[in-house]
Write a protein that holds these residues in place. Structure first.
Motif, PDB file in Angstrom:
ATOM      1  N   GLY A 188      11.328  18.412 -22.923  1.00  0.00           N
ATOM      2  CA  GLY A 188      11.789  19.643 -22.892  1.00  0.00           C
ATOM      3  C   GLY A 188      12.499  20.420 -22.087  1.00  0.00           C
ATOM      4  N   LEU A 189      11.418  20.391 -21.007  1.00  0.00           N
ATOM      5  CA  LEU A 189      12.394  21.817 -19.286  1.00  0.00           C
ATOM      6  C   LEU A 189      13.426  20.940 -19.225  1.00  0.00           C
ATOM      7  N   ALA A 190      13.486  19.803 -19.132  1.00  0.00           N
ATOM      8  CA  ALA A 190      15.021  19.159 -18.713  1.00  0.00           C
ATOM      9  C   ALA A 190      15.829  19.200 -19.807  1.00  0.00           C
ATOM     10  N   ALA A 191      15.954  19.480 -20.847  1.00  0.00           N
ATOM     11  CA  ALA A 191      17.109  20.323 -21.787  1.00  0.00           C
ATOM     12  C   ALA A 191      17.292  20.842 -21.595  1.00  0.00           C
ATOM     13  N   ALA A 192      16.085  22.132 -21.030  1.00  0.00           N
ATOM     14  CA  ALA A 192      16.186  23.856 -20.916  1.00  0.00           C
ATOM     15  C   ALA A 192      16.637  23.938 -19.934  1.00  0.00           C
ATOM     16  N   GLY A 193      17.230  23.036 -18.973  1.00  0.00           N
ATOM     17  CA  GLY A 193      17.396  23.115 -17.663  1.00  0.00           C
ATOM     18  C   GLY A 193      16.518  23.315 -16.510  1.00  0.00           C
ATOM     19  N   LYS A 194      16.085  23.172 -16.890  1.00  0.00           N
ATOM     20  CA  LYS A 194      14.383  24.073 -15.721  1.00  0.00           C
ATOM     21  C   LYS A 194      14.131  22.796 -15.249  1.00  0.00           C
ATOM     22  N   HIS A 195      14.675  22.134 -14.280  1.00  0.00           N
ATOM     23  CA  HIS A 195      14.631  20.871 -13.744  1.00  0.00           C
ATOM     24  C   HIS A 195      13.682  20.436 -12.605  1.00  0.00           C
ATOM     25  N   GLU A 196      13.611  21.789 -11.759  1.00  0.00           N
ATOM     26  CA  GLU A 196      12.241  22.244 -11.271  1.00  0.00           C
ATOM     27  C   GLU A 196      11.154  22.136 -11.680  1.00  0.00           C
ATOM     28  N   ALA A 197      10.986  22.963 -12.513  1.00  0.00           N
ATOM     29  CA  ALA A 197       9.376  22.552 -14.001  1.00  0.00           C
ATOM     30  C   ALA A 197       9.443  21.361 -13.636  1.00  0.00           C
ATOM     31  N   ALA A 198      10.500  20.447 -14.229  1.00  0.00           N
ATOM     32  CA  ALA A 198      10.126  19.401 -15.095  1.00  0.00           C
ATOM     33  C   ALA A 198       9.621  18.052 -13.410  1.00  0.00           C
ATOM     34  N   ARG A 199      10.010  18.565 -12.185  1.00  0.00           N
ATOM     35  CA  ARG A 199      10.273  17.999 -11.281  1.00  0.00           C
ATOM     36  C   ARG A 199       8.331  17.375 -10.511  1.00  0.00           C
ATOM     37  N   GLY A 200       8.226  19.186 -10.954  1.00  0.00           N
ATOM     38  CA  GLY A 200       6.219  18.827 -10.552  1.00  0.00           C
ATOM     39  C   GLY A 200       5.730  18.356 -11.817  1.00  0.00           C
ATOM     40  N   LEU A 201       6.362  17.765 -12.505  1.00  0.00           N
ATOM     41  CA  LEU A 201       5.339  16.677 -13.627  1.00  0.00           C
ATOM     42  C   LEU A 201       5.442  15.153 -13.125  1.00  0.00           C
ATOM     43  N   PHE A 202       6.762  14.896 -12.827  1.00  0.00           N
ATOM     44  CA  PHE A 202       7.087  13.668 -12.115  1.00  0.00           C
ATOM     45  C   PHE A 202       5.388  13.074 -11.236  1.00  0.00           C
ATOM     46  N   ALA A 203       4.669  13.612 -11.165  1.00  0.00           N
ATOM     47  CA  ALA A 203       3.568  12.655 -10.009  1.00  0.00           C
ATOM     48  C   ALA A 203       2.541  12.462 -11.479  1.00  0.00           C
ATOM     49  N   VAL A 204       2.390  12.787 -12.305  1.00  0.00           N
ATOM     50  CA  VAL A 204       1.521  13.112 -13.629  1.00  0.00           C
ATOM     51  C   VAL A 204       1.602  11.785 -14.353  1.00  0.00           C
ATOM     52  N   ARG A 205       3.262  11.928 -14.395  1.00  0.00           N
ATOM     53  CA  ARG A 205       3.919  10.725 -15.590  1.00  0.00           C
ATOM     54  C   ARG A 205       3.961   9.436 -14.453  1.00  0.00           C
ATOM     55  N   GLU A 206       4.175   9.763 -13.708  1.00  0.00           N
ATOM     56  CA  GLU A 206       3.383   8.314 -12.817  1.00  0.00           C
ATOM     57  C   GLU A 206       2.530   7.669 -12.541  1.00  0.00           C
ATOM     58  N   LYS A 207       1.644   8.426 -12.447  1.00  0.00           N
ATOM     59  CA  LYS A 207       0.183   8.130 -12.880  1.00  0.00           C
ATOM     60  C   LYS A 207       0.029   6.961 -14.124  1.00  0.00           C
ATOM     61  N   GLN A 208       0.619   7.791 -15.215  1.00  0.00           N
ATOM     62  CA  GLN A 208       0.497   7.734 -16.507  1.00  0.00           C
ATOM     63  C   GLN A 208       1.373   6.397 -16.591  1.00  0.00           C
ATOM     64  N   ARG A 209       2.502   5.918 -16.162  1.00  0.00           N
ATOM     65  CA  ARG A 209       3.213   5.130 -16.568  1.00  0.00           C
ATOM     66  C   ARG A 209       2.636   3.542 -15.986  1.00  0.00           C
ATOM     67  N   LYS A 210       1.928   4.274 -14.316  1.00  0.00           N
ATOM     68  CA  LYS A 210       0.576   2.586 -13.858  1.00  0.00           C
ATOM     69  C   LYS A 210       0.146   2.607 -15.118  1.00  0.00           C
ATOM     70  N   PHE A 211      -0.565   3.514 -15.087  1.00  0.00           N
ATOM     71  CA  PHE A 211      -1.634   3.158 -16.463  1.00  0.00           C
ATOM     72  C   PHE A 211      -1.106   2.397 -17.895  1.00  0.00           C
ATOM     73  N   SER A 212       0.141   2.680 -18.044  1.00  0.00           N
ATOM     74  CA  SER A 212       0.404   2.057 -19.342  1.00  0.00           C
ATOM     75  C   SER A 212       1.198   0.814 -18.739  1.00  0.00           C
ATOM     76  N   GLU A 213       1.400   0.431 -17.430  1.00  0.00           N
ATOM     77  CA  GLU A 213       1.922  -1.276 -17.412  1.00  0.00           C
ATOM     78  C   GLU A 213       0.781  -1.779 -17.516  1.00  0.00           C
ATOM     79  N   LEU A 214      -0.640  -1.571 -16.705  1.00  0.00           N
ATOM     80  CA  LEU A 214      -1.466  -2.346 -17.097  1.00  0.00           C
ATOM     81  C   LEU A 214      -2.097  -2.184 -18.352  1.00  0.00           C
ATOM     82  N   LEU A 215      -2.217  -1.635 -19.041  1.00  0.00           N
ATOM     83  CA  LEU A 215      -2.678  -1.817 -20.375  1.00  0.00           C
ATOM     84  C   LEU A 215      -1.126  -2.771 -21.419  1.00  0.00           C
TER      85      LEU A 215
END
Lengths: 431, 82
Positions: free
Chosen positions: A314-341
């Motif tokens: 949603g942020l990227a579609a709105a051109g707010k790439h910096e704000a989006a970048r701020g969420l990358f770490a959370v996503r990374e953590k969740q992705r690791k969990f997803s792989e394990l899952l």
């Protein structure tokens, strides 16, 4: 039947957590947002019915956010094909809606993976999420005997929900081995089944394999159904575990083998699909410019990953790439969990031999296993047997056939869902 | 008490909480076979979310309606092939 035309900056397909998160972040940024969804109300599968009555803290927070911004919802609409330019066409009860967008977010979620076994086509053998959805939408379950089987954390969430509704949940059969579950952390699995049920769930479940204590439900690892029996409807199920084989009489068998992403619309949009999921870049953009994807569609990862991916999209579609970048770490953590899952609940090979020669694999066209095993590909199976050619268009048998034979469904064509002839005629003039 | 609605499933009246799906009403009416498959087998809901098309019934004359995606309305006439 008529036509309507809607214009927006961001069009979100799917009103589950990922779609809602994307819609909120885009709308909050001042963009005109439309959310289109097949279901009569927003929430997707996990938040079904929670729009009006939130049962979980997450749902409450997100629906409040959604209400705080301006978003147009088009519910009960099935997107069936692209129009000219940046346009999607959806069929509603009133006719065809033409949805014009600048950016598109595909948050079409996932479905349960169903595996064929003798008797799986009997009425009252359903998906685990399938039975839950029915109960959430009015099916009285009190006192009914339910066996829950298959794989994945959804089984636990469904068990907890059904018990609260008064069902007699006899046992949960999880195909994953106890070793895999232990590595994953049984505690984590219980934590997955969030919401208000979580505590009750943990308490109500006895240790895996142990005898039921009080009203506790047995959670059996390395256990799966091999046959469902009944005359005209389900009466009992045969389960196996280790060398043991036994029958359990029940009213419902709620059986789903984890989840598979709904990628049909992304595929139709020309997005590259990788290992069954939509390929996205760091901003959740697909291989098609201005087309984003978030949530289970990009790989099975659960609620938290869906939400953060939706926000990023949603942020990227709105051109707010910096704000989006701020969420990358959370996503990374969740992705690791997803792989394990996903590695924990990967399907064991033994499940490939559940199917008998005369077991129906394609439920729409009643194609049996013995008709399929002589085929060389999904394409030849379609041409020779009509497998995957019925109204579900391979959404059910596709995942089963992929597991059994390794064939990937290919060439998605419009309309991606069955629609009225009237809608097709109208869509002709939009192409 | 929540608001209730009544639908007719194969000539049997079924009263459901407002907002219920037709699929739930059919099961509550005692019917388990929603449709007959290509080879005549009885079938009922599988996915509960609109993708499998196993729960198709005729609603107010419209054949092949997905009962799991249709909300019950007062007086609705539902026909199964069971």
């Amino acid at each position: 039947m008529g036509e309507s035309r809607h214009v927006c900056d961001v069009l979100v397909v799917g009103a589950g957590p990922a779609g809602l998160a994307a819609a909120f972040r885009a709308a909050e940024s001042g963009l005109r947002v439309i959310v289109v969804d097949d279901n009569p109300a927003a929430g997707g599968q996990i938040w079904r019915g929670e729009n009006s009555k939130p049962a979980s803290a997450d749902a409450q927070v997100w629906f409040e956010r959604i209400r705080s911004v301006e978003i147009e919802f088009i519910n009960g609409a099935r997107v069936f094909q692209h129009g000219a330019g940046k346009t999607l066409l959806a069929e509603t009860t009133h006719g065809v809606a033409e949805l014009n967008y600048t950016s598109l977010v595909l948050a079409t979620g996932a479905r349960e993976r169903f595996l064929p076994f003798p008797g799986w086509t009997l009425p009252n053998v359903m998906g685990a999420g399938g039975l839950q959805a029915l109960v959430k939408t009015g099916l009285p379950i009190e006192g009914k005997r339910v066996v829950i089987a298959g794989s994945g954390p959804l089984l636990l969430a469904v068990a907890a929900y059904l018990r609260v509704q008064g069902a007699d949940v006899l046992l949960i059969a999880e195909q994953a081995s106890s070793m895999k579950l232990a590595r994953f952390g049984v505690g984590l699995i219980f934590n997955l089944s969030k919401a208000s049920q979580a505590l009750g769930l943990r308490k109500s479940f006895s240790r895996k394999g142990a005898k039921p204590e009080g009203r506790g439900v047995r959670y059996l690892s390395g256990c799966w159904p091999v046959a469902a029996h009944g005359d005209g409807r389900l009466e009992c199920v045969t389960l196996v575990r280790g060398g043991k084989r036994w029958q359990v009489a029940c009213d419902y068998l709620a059986c789903g083998f984890h989840l598979v992403p709904n990628v049909e619309l992304a595929e139709l949009s020309g997005c590259v699909i990788e290992s069954g999921s939509v390929r996205v870049d760091e901003f959740q953009q697909t291989t098609v410019p201005d087309v984003y994807s978030a949530g289970e569609t990009t790989g099975i990862g659960g609620l938290e990953l869906s939400l953060v991916e939706g926000e990023i999209a949603g942020l990227a579609a709105a051109g707010k790439h910096e704000a989006a970048r701020g969420l990358f770490a959370v996503r990374e953590k969740q992705r690791k969990f997803s792989e394990l899952l996903n590695s924990t609940f990967a399907l064991r090979d033994e499940l490939k031999s559940l199917v008998a020669a005369d077991t129906i694999v394609c439920r729409c066209e009643d194609v049996r296993f013995d008709q399929l095993r002589t085929q060389s590909s999904w394409r030849s199976a379609k041409l020779q047997t009509r497998c995957g050619m019925g109204p579900c268009q391979g959404r059910v048998c596709g995942a089963a056939v992929e597991f059994l034979f390794g064939w990937r469904a290919e060439s998605v064509r419009p309309p991606v869902l069955p629609v009225r002839v009237d809608s097709l005629i109208r869509s002709e003039f939009k192409l | 008490m929540p608001e209730m609605v009544t639908v007719i499933v194969d000539d049997v009246s079924v009263t459901m909480p407002a907002g219920s799906m037709v699929s739930a009403a059919v099961l509550k009416s005692g019917k388990h076979a929603f449709r007959r498959s290509a080879t005549g087998e009885p079938r009922g809901p599988l996915c509960g979310m609109g993708i499998c098309f196993e729960c198709r019934v005729t609603i107010d004359g419209e054949a092949h309606s997905r009962s799991c995606q249709t909300i019950c309305r007062n007086g609705m006439d539902v026909r199964t092939d069971g």
